[in-house]
Structures are given as structure tokens and as C-alpha cells.
Motif scaffolding. Sequence first.
Motif, mmCIF file in Angstrom:
data_model
loop_
_atom_site.group_PDB
_atom_site.id
_atom_site.type_symbol
_atom_site.label_atom_id
_atom_site.label_comp_id
_atom_site.label_asym_id
_atom_site.label_seq_id
_atom_site.Cartn_x
_atom_site.Cartn_y
_atom_site.Cartn_z
ATOM 1 N N ILE A 85 0.836 -1.204 0.000
ATOM 2 C CA ILE A 85 0.000 0.000 0.000
ATOM 3 C C ILE A 85 0.871 1.253 0.000
ATOM 4 O O ILE A 85 0.625 2.212 -0.745
ATOM 5 C CB ILE A 85 -0.931 -0.018 1.227
ATOM 6 C CG1 ILE A 85 -1.925 -1.181 1.129
ATOM 7 C CG2 ILE A 85 -1.668 1.306 1.374
ATOM 8 C CD1 ILE A 85 -2.731 -1.414 2.391
ATOM 9 N N GLU A 86 1.893 1.238 0.837
ATOM 10 C CA GLU A 86 2.782 2.401 0.912
ATOM 11 C C GLU A 86 3.460 2.663 -0.428
ATOM 12 O O GLU A 86 3.483 3.802 -0.921
ATOM 13 C CB GLU A 86 3.833 2.170 1.996
ATOM 14 C CG GLU A 86 4.851 3.280 2.112
ATOM 15 C CD GLU A 86 6.046 2.903 2.965
ATOM 16 O OE1 GLU A 86 6.907 3.785 3.180
ATOM 17 O OE2 GLU A 86 6.123 1.742 3.402
ATOM 18 N N ALA A 145 1.480 7.406 3.677
ATOM 19 C CA ALA A 145 1.549 7.485 2.219
ATOM 20 C C ALA A 145 0.151 7.490 1.600
ATOM 21 O O ALA A 145 -0.114 8.211 0.626
ATOM 22 C CB ALA A 145 2.369 6.319 1.676
ATOM 23 N N LEU A 146 -0.755 6.678 2.155
ATOM 24 C CA LEU A 146 -2.124 6.597 1.634
ATOM 25 C C LEU A 146 -2.828 7.947 1.754
ATOM 26 O O LEU A 146 -3.465 8.422 0.808
ATOM 27 C CB LEU A 146 -2.883 5.517 2.388
ATOM 28 C CG LEU A 146 -4.319 5.238 1.928
ATOM 29 C CD1 LEU A 146 -4.312 4.588 0.553
ATOM 30 C CD2 LEU A 146 -5.035 4.340 2.938
ATOM 31 N N CYS A 147 -2.716 8.554 2.914
ATOM 32 C CA CYS A 147 -3.367 9.850 3.122
ATOM 33 C C CYS A 147 -2.784 10.898 2.185
ATOM 34 O O CYS A 147 -3.517 11.712 1.596
ATOM 35 C CB CYS A 147 -3.195 10.305 4.575
ATOM 36 S SG CYS A 147 -4.051 9.276 5.778
ATOM 37 N N LEU A 148 -1.492 10.901 2.051
ATOM 38 C CA LEU A 148 -0.829 11.909 1.232
ATOM 39 C C LEU A 148 -1.252 11.827 -0.230
ATOM 40 O O LEU A 148 -1.396 12.849 -0.913
ATOM 41 C CB LEU A 148 0.688 11.739 1.352
ATOM 42 C CG LEU A 148 1.557 12.868 0.782
ATOM 43 C CD1 LEU A 148 1.306 14.169 1.511
ATOM 44 C CD2 LEU A 148 3.023 12.491 0.862
ATOM 45 N N GLN A 149 -1.493 10.630 -0.718
ATOM 46 C CA GLN A 149 -1.782 10.473 -2.138
ATOM 47 C C GLN A 149 -3.269 10.512 -2.458
ATOM 48 O O GLN A 149 -3.684 11.114 -3.445
ATOM 49 C CB GLN A 149 -1.180 9.152 -2.645
ATOM 50 C CG GLN A 149 -1.483 8.838 -4.093
ATOM 51 C CD GLN A 149 -0.955 9.899 -5.052
ATOM 52 O OE1 GLN A 149 0.025 10.574 -4.747
ATOM 53 N NE2 GLN A 149 -1.603 10.072 -6.188
ATOM 54 N N SER A 177 3.525 3.604 8.198
ATOM 55 C CA SER A 177 4.103 4.099 6.948
ATOM 56 C C SER A 177 3.069 4.071 5.828
ATOM 57 O O SER A 177 2.994 5.012 5.014
ATOM 58 C CB SER A 177 5.322 3.258 6.566
ATOM 59 O OG SER A 177 6.313 3.314 7.562
ATOM 60 N N ALA A 178 2.272 2.998 5.788
ATOM 61 C CA ALA A 178 1.244 2.888 4.754
ATOM 62 C C ALA A 178 0.185 3.969 4.931
ATOM 63 O O ALA A 178 -0.278 4.569 3.945
ATOM 64 C CB ALA A 178 0.604 1.503 4.798
ATOM 65 N N SER A 198 1.736 10.198 12.540
ATOM 66 C CA SER A 198 2.246 9.953 11.183
ATOM 67 C C SER A 198 1.407 10.631 10.108
ATOM 68 O O SER A 198 1.785 10.608 8.938
ATOM 69 C CB SER A 198 2.280 8.442 10.913
ATOM 70 O OG SER A 198 0.970 7.910 10.871
ATOM 71 N N LEU A 199 0.263 11.208 10.477
ATOM 72 C CA LEU A 199 -0.611 11.813 9.469
ATOM 73 C C LEU A 199 0.036 13.032 8.836
ATOM 74 O O LEU A 199 0.757 13.793 9.498
ATOM 75 C CB LEU A 199 -1.942 12.221 10.121
ATOM 76 C CG LEU A 199 -2.853 11.088 10.583
ATOM 77 C CD1 LEU A 199 -4.071 11.654 11.290
ATOM 78 C CD2 LEU A 199 -3.279 10.213 9.411
#
Length: 1186
Positions: A684-685, A735-739, A731-732, A776-777
Amino acid sequence: MSAMEAVCDGEEPEVVTEACLLSEFSERGEARALINNLPDIHHDTVSREATIEKFVVIMDRYQEQPHLLDPHLEWMLNMLLEMIRSEKSPPLMVHLCFKFLYIISKVRGYKIFMQLFPHEVSDVQPVLDLLCRQDPKDTETWETRYILLLWLSMTCLIPFDLSRLDGHLSTDPGLNRESIMDRILAVAKSFLRVSDKSRDAASVLVSKFVTRPDVKQKRLGDFLDWCLTTISQTSEITMEGTVTLDGALQSLAQLFKHGKRDDFLQYAPTVLQCLNQKRIAESNQATLRKLGVKVVQRLGLTFLKPRLAKWRYQRGSRSLAVNLAQSSVTESVEATKPDLESVSQEEDYDIPEEVENIIEQLLVGLKDKETIVRWSSAKGIGRVTGRLPKQLADDVVESVLECFSFQETDNAWHGGCLALAELGRRGLLLPSRLSDVVPLIIKALTYDEKRGACSLGSNVRDAACYVCWAFARAYEPNELKPYVNQIASALVIATVFDRNITCRKAASVNILSPQGTFPHGIDIVTAADYFTVGNLNNCYLTISVYIAGFEEYTKPLIDHLVAMKVNHWDGVIRELATKGLHNLTIQAPEYMANTVVPQLLPMATGMDLHRRHGAILACAEITHALYELATQNNRLHPLSIEASPNHNFLLFNAFLVTDVFLLFFFNPRGFGGELMRPAVCCLIEKLSLSKMPFKDDPVITGWQWLIDDSLKNLHLFSSGARRGIQDAALSALAALCLQYYQVEPGVADVEMQGTVNAEQSPEVLTRCGCALALGSLPPFMIRGKLQKVRPHNVSSKAASLTEARRDAATAMSQVGVAVGVCAQGSPDRVLCEGNIRPVYEALLGCMNDYSTDSRGDVGAWVRAAAMTSLMEVTLLVVASAPELLSSDLVQRMMCCLAQQAAEKIDRYRAHAGTVFLHLLHSTDPAVPHIPHREELLSIFPLETGTSLNWNAASQAFPHITQLLRLHQYQYHTLLGLTVSVGGLTESTVRYSSQSLFEYLKGIQQDATVLQQFGDTLLRIFRNNLRNDRVSVPLLKMVDQILANGCFDLFASEESHPFCVELLAICKEEIKKSKDVQKLLSCIAVFCGMVQFKGDVREKVLVQLLMLLCHPFPVIRKTTASQVYEMLLTYDDVIDDDQVLTDVMASLSDTNWESDIATMRTHRNQLCDWLGVPRPILVTKVTHLGD
């Protein structure tokens, strides 16, 4: 600089330059002195053992280069033999000399060393007599017997008939003496049955003695008969039987090795028949099986005529002159081709039937479970095959190749490799067979068979490297040219990807050997030398990328990782393989996208767990690597819709949406889940980082569910897997939120902002995961919701939530760093004036977390996290809006850090000290409002930030105790020192108390400063009353302070307020206490307080006398002992000498562990003598209700 970097830069690695430094026997002077001193030290056990140890150390240095000893062997041997032959030498001295001779022979080898022994006729009788006088059962002198047997072996080589040494033995029938021949044979037979190393020397003696012409004629048949009888009648069940069989087999092997074929040929069938009947090959003893193989191969060489096979392949000539005279490679090759007509003529002779049986036994030995047996069998195959006709030799090669069937065990593969290497070295494996052999060797280079929790095959791969080494030296380059690329690829793969360090080094050496024929051999050897391949991570992630830069090796390296390492049983290898694929993608991006990914997709949805795990990780890493490469080159992603609309993306999307997601409904937890969750989170990351076009796709919901479920159910997984799952999920999530959760840049999808909300879960690990998830958000996910991110976990004091508080403290700083600082900003969006104080209050509260459980001081985790977060938040605020920091917050923060820097646990003291100095020395910009900044900078100059070792108590406490001079730091520093000075660790107690007493000695004459110190000490005591973490160490510290006379200034004044207050607090502390350690510490403090005059002394004596009747016998006994010592120390307590004598006698003579009623009588008598009122027993009154 690594060895590889050094080589690449034109430098030699340091480890290479340090190898093989010995050029001569440099310790010859020391060795001579040790030998000369033997007569002086042999009688002293300690000196004797020390001398032997020194000599062993000197000799062992030459184990790898024993030839350096050759010029010095003779004078060492002569010196020792001179002492042995001296009539003045006692037996102990003689044995010591023989021990030295054995040490030398062990290093140089007995075959070389024994040739130096004197072997004249005059030596035979003395050596034999001395040997006969030895006790074979003496375990301390076996070296003497070993050397004497070797010496006797050399004396047996005299070219005279031994009967001449017997004198008148044959003519005088009245003498019953044995002949020299019989005596030597009897000695040899007796020592063939002993269990020490003398047995090996006895077999050497037999081989030298029985093969003499005169002995051979008279005793050979009898001795062989004795050996066969011994073998037939001895059972290996007992240890004695095993030893006897060992000696007999050794003697047979040596005899058939050194004897002439014509002499032994007539006995060979009988010996072979005896061995077949004994079934030595089925023995449980590996040594016996090895000796059986040795004897069998020697029998085979006896049956076959000693001729050199004309059909064998020869590389060049055995003559150096001939090789140098050859003018071209063509001439060399032609010279090696055998004349087939002459070969067929010379091979026209009969082969005895027994040879087939012998070869069969040797082939069976290749599959033995012990390496020593397989190695001996391989050498036997080589020796025997060298005397066979070409057709029969080819049949032997065919039988050896059958060992490489996948139905065979790793033992058979290993034995087959050893046999092929021997055949190749001897030129018995003709080039026509290379087409059959090379594919098998390539398979052997990657042989790996899982067996339980480990794998087998490292010895097979190592032996395959040996085969390559042998072939490179046995064949002309033209013969190997068709197979060079295959062998080179296999060796390079073994060099960088083998799991075993020995195999990687063996393979790297093989690349070096045929460097002229291997593609890019010099470059590869430079990068992947013997030393650089020692680091597995370096091999997978760095060296492999360099080698893949050569086109011949790119695809083989990638294919091997996909076929063999992605599905490896070892998780570490799988993860390294996927990271290696990530790094190798740059070398062949199109091949990765079009060939490798389609291969991985079926593996990722298969049933094999390890294969599935590795394939998912590999897909993730390759996808991300392709994205990075496309970004660098401004190209389309090879797996995007635009780049591949009908192929990989459809497969990839289907794989993600269906199979992987469904795996977690069927097996969300357990071993499969523990292994797969981190892998899919990694997927996912990487897909998110690669910006795969899944915006608004239903699969995103599934991904979010997986991340949430992983974080909320960490308690359902094993402790070893939790951290990996948590880190991967965090970590996932980031990255998921960012994208996928941005409506537009910097603006979050409102519906997805509440996905993580479990801070109030009763499960501590769920709280941990969700707290770290908040940290981590990305910033846009938190802005507008910052007020909802409240430090619930931080404020909770439940001992079971320690990990949650730790992670919450960490998350607070992460959130703060993410949202940033703005003095006049909104409390819902950034750190500002409206929310900065609650953040600091929460983190400063964590600094006082001293929770404990069965694991110890678990609160230290929270304190360490809080210290790190305080530093990060403070530096963030100072850089943007320093006006938000008030003086009281900075003071409390620095004081708390000073306290932690003075405490007893080295690790957390070092962490606190590092943070303290970081904030103090921060200049860009400086942290405002630090109390006593100038004084602190004088105590901790800028250079101490790197030179001061906070982990070392001897360095830390002399600095930290200087903070006691600073009023605002004194309380917290002394509080930290209290638990260190009164602790249990010897080094911490010693250095902390030493530093404290040095400070107190410096203020002895300053009543004001000493009073201030005393008031601070009492304030700490009052604030931590009945807090055993502080109060018990504080009592111990006060005891030490009183014993060192640090409060003598107070003692000169009657009823000083400090003394009165201290006594009152001590009484309150031990009131109704049943803590023995606390009571014992308080007794010591009371005894120390007797030095204070006035009412305080009387009240202290009353307390001590009351403790003489304490319910615990140990308290009564210790009190009496301490009071006795106190009266000896302070002689002004009792003025009357007679009373003092009576008190001391009562304290020492009374059994204070008797019943309390009796003790009370003695105690009351002491009260009367000391002039203090008797304690009155309080009677409990029970009030009865209506």
C-alpha cells in the motif's frame, strides 16, 4: 571506507595489507631461551605450565606458514634430544622435552619433522628400551610415547638386517631374550590398541617396519593375519573395540600405501573379503568408515597396475622447461591431445573382478553422512579411476553423475561435487563430458533444501565452488569457452546472493582464478573481493547493482532473485531480495515491467505463504523503483494505464482488489496474518508513493480497513510481530493519506479525517497504534482537527498504559512538527498561544512518570519519549515564534532535564544530558529564558557536547553536581542525585556520592549555603514522604552525609532546626511501616543523628530504644548492633564509664532475637542507664456499640 570502495579508488584494503606478515621465525631467540630454561623450571608446576603455554603461543603463529621453521628445526631438536639423552635428566624433565618435541611436530607435521631424528644403528636399542619402559595408561605422558614411536619408525630404516643387532641370541639357547624384530612388532601391536594419539604413530611405525625386506619376508603374512583376526573378532560396540579396530585399519591403510604392490597383491583378496564380511561401511563410527574407505581404495590401487592413464586430459606439460619452450597456445593444446591408437593398445589388459566391488564401495562412500568419509571416497575415486581403461573410467564418471539426482540427499550432492573436482584435477574428466557436468554444477551452486527450521546445502554449494576452482586450473580456456557465461553467472550469483558467508567467499575467489576467461572478471573481483562479500546487505544492495551494470549478468541476477530468493524460507533473505530487485530495476526497467512483474503476480496470489509474502514485497519494491526511474527521466510509469493500458495494470488492479484483500478475511491473524500484514502494508505504501491511479477506487476502502484493523488489533498478534506490523501500517497510512485523501493540494477529504479514533480503547496496544497513527498523518489531515488531538493517553496514569503514554508523547511532537507554529494562529490548525501550554504541561507531566511493573522502571520509556518531544517542540517553537515560550515553562523543562541527567539509569541519564546540552547550546536561534545560562555554559562548554560521555558515571556526576550551586536547579538536581547516591549499582553510587561529598566539603564554612542545602533536602523528603522510590534512597544518602561529617556545623548548635525537622520526618516515614529496608536505613540515620546535641539526641535515643522491641527480630538485632557501634563512635553520649560498660555489655550479650517480653526488660534497663523515659505500651481500646 569499505574494502570495496578502497579497491575502487585504487587503494588496497587495510585487511589485505595485514595478511601474511610473517617472513621468518622471528621468535627463535625466545624459543631458544625457553628450551634452555627447561632444566631450571621442570620441577615447578606453575613455571612449567607457563613455559609450555608460551612455547605453544609462539609455535601456533606458524600454523599457516610452517615452512618458516625449517631452518630452525634441527637446532631445536638437537637441544631437546641432548637433554633427553643426559643421564642427569630426571623423568619429569624427559617428559617435558618430549612435550616440546610434540608441539613442534604438530605445527610442522610429523612427516617432515620425523626425518630429522637421528637414525643410526646405535639409536635402535636405546629408543626401543625407553619406549618399552613407558606406561601406556599414563595420560600425562602420551606425547613421550608418540615421539618415541616416530623416532623408532626412523631408526627402522637402517639398511642392515635386524638380526645383526641380536648378538648371540640365536647361538645361546640359555637366553630367553626376544629378538629386536619381535620386540618392535610387539610394541607396535600394543600401541595400536591405545586410545591416545600414540596409535597413529604406531601405524606409521608398522608401515616403515613391516615393509623392510628382512621383516617383510619373515613377518608380513603373520602381521596381516593378526590384523584380519583382530578386525574379525573385535566388536565396535564398546569403546575399547572401536579403538582396536581403528588401530588395525590404520595399520592396513599405511601398509598398502607404502608397501610394494608385488608384495601385497597376494594378500589383497583376503583383506577385501575380510572387510566385506565385517561391513565396515555400515559402522556407526565415522572414523571407522573413513578408515574402511582408505583401506578399500588402497586395495583397489593394489589390484590395478601402477600406470598413468594415457587417455587422461593434460593441460600443458609436467615439465616447466617444456611449458616455457612452447611458443603458442595451439602447440600447447596439441601437445595435450592423447594418441588414441596407443591408448587402445596400452589399455588391453584384464581388470580384476574385485575392482568393481571396490568402486561400488567408494561410490557408496560418496553418499555417507559424514564429510570426512565422502572426502576420502572422492580421493579414492580419483586415484582408482586414474588406473582404469578409458571406457571403464567413463562408466565411473557416469556413476558419479547419478549422485546429482534430485531424489538424492545433500550428502550425495556434496560427495558428487568432491568426486568431480578430484576427477577434473587429475585430468580424468574429459572435455567431452563437460556438457553433462556443467549444468549439474550450476544446479549445485544454488542447491538449497529446507529441513525444518533451517536449510541444508551450504556444503554442496561450497563444494561446487571447489569444482569450479579445479576446472579453471585443469582445462585450457578454449575447452571451457562454451560454458564460461553459464559458470560466470552462477558464480556471480553465489558471490552476491548466497546466504552463507563461506560460500560467498568461496565463489568470489573462483571469479578471481579464471579472470582471463570470465567476462569482466577483473572488474567484478575488484568490487566483490573476499572481504567485501562478508556483509550480506552490502552484497544484495550494492555489489549486485554494480555487477548488474554488465549486460551479461543483469538478467541472470534478476531471474535468480525472482526464482530462488523471493520465495526463500528465510524472511530476511526474502526482504533483502525484494530490496535488491528495487535497486536492480534501474539496470533493466523494461524487463522488470514486462517480464518480472507478470511472473510475480501469480506468485502473489498462490497458496505458498513464503512465495506470496516475497512476491507482494517484490511487486511493491519494483513498482516504486519504476516510478522513481520514470520521475527522474520525465517518462510515464511503466505500469500506468497510459503506458500499458491492456496488460500489467489490469492484472495488477485485479490482483489488488480481489485476491490480496480477501486473504485477510480468511486469515486475518495467526502466522499468515503476521507475515502478510506488513507485506501488504508495504505494498500500500509503495503503490501510494508511486501515485498509482486508484483515486476514488473501492480498493482504497479496503486498504484503509486493513490499516485500521492492523492498528486496532495489535494485541492479537505475537509480541515479536507487533512492532513490524505497527511500523508498516503507520508508513502505509501516511503514504495513503498523502496520495489519495487530498481533494486539492493541502486540503483534506473531510470524510476521511476521522478514520483513526481509538485513543480511549481499553487495549493499550490499540492506544499505542492510534497515537502513533496521529503522529504519522500528513499536516493537511490534522489542520482543522487539532483540538480533537488531545493528550488522553499522556494524562492517564494507569500502570498498564505505559506504552500508550510513551507513544502518545512521541505523537504529540510529531503532530506539532507536522502542523507547525504560528503565534496568532488558530488552535485548531497550528501550535499557537492558545494551545502551547497544554502541550508542555502534558509532556512535563510525563517527565514525572515512574511507573513500575514486572519489567522494572517502565516509566523510563515515557520519560525518554517526553524528553525527545520536548526538545523537538521547543526547537520548533523557538525557530518560528519564541515569544510563545514563557520563562516558567522553560525553567520547569530545564529543571526536569537536570533531574533526569542526575538519575541512576545510564541510558536515560545520557539521553537527558544530551537533550539538556542540545537546548543549552542551541544558537540558531537560542532557547530563551534558560535560568543561569552563563553559569551553565561555564559548567558545560560547547566542546562538552561531544566529549562528555553521559553513560559513564565517572564523567557525568562531577559535571551534574555543579548544578547544586545554582538555586533554581538545586531541588531537581538533588532529587535526581538522591536515587543515584542511594541506589544499588556500585559504580553509580561511588561516583555520585563522591561528587556530592566534594560539593558539600566546599560549602562547609558557608552556613547560609549549607542551610539552603539542608532546607532543600528536607523539602525533598517532605514532598516524597512514603514514596519508597525516593525516601529509601534518601535515607541511605542522609546516612552517608552524616557519617562523612558534612553537617558538623549543625551539630555544634543544640537542637538545630534542621535536626529537629529531619527527626520528625524520619519518625513519620517509618510510622507503622513494615518495610525492612526502610527501617534498616532509618536506624542508620538515627545512629548518625546522635551527633546532634540537645533534645534531638534524647529523642533519637528514644526512637532507637523503641526499635529494640520491634516485632521483627532482624530489626531488633540490627538496632542493637548499630547502637553498639554508635556508642563506640560517639564517646560523649554516656559520660559515666561504668554505665557505658554496662550498656555495651547488655547490647552485645543479649539475644535480641528472643521473645519481645524478655527484650522489653533489657530495653527498659537500657533506658534507665541512658536516662531516657521508658516507652509506654499503648493498649488498644475497643468501643462496643449498643
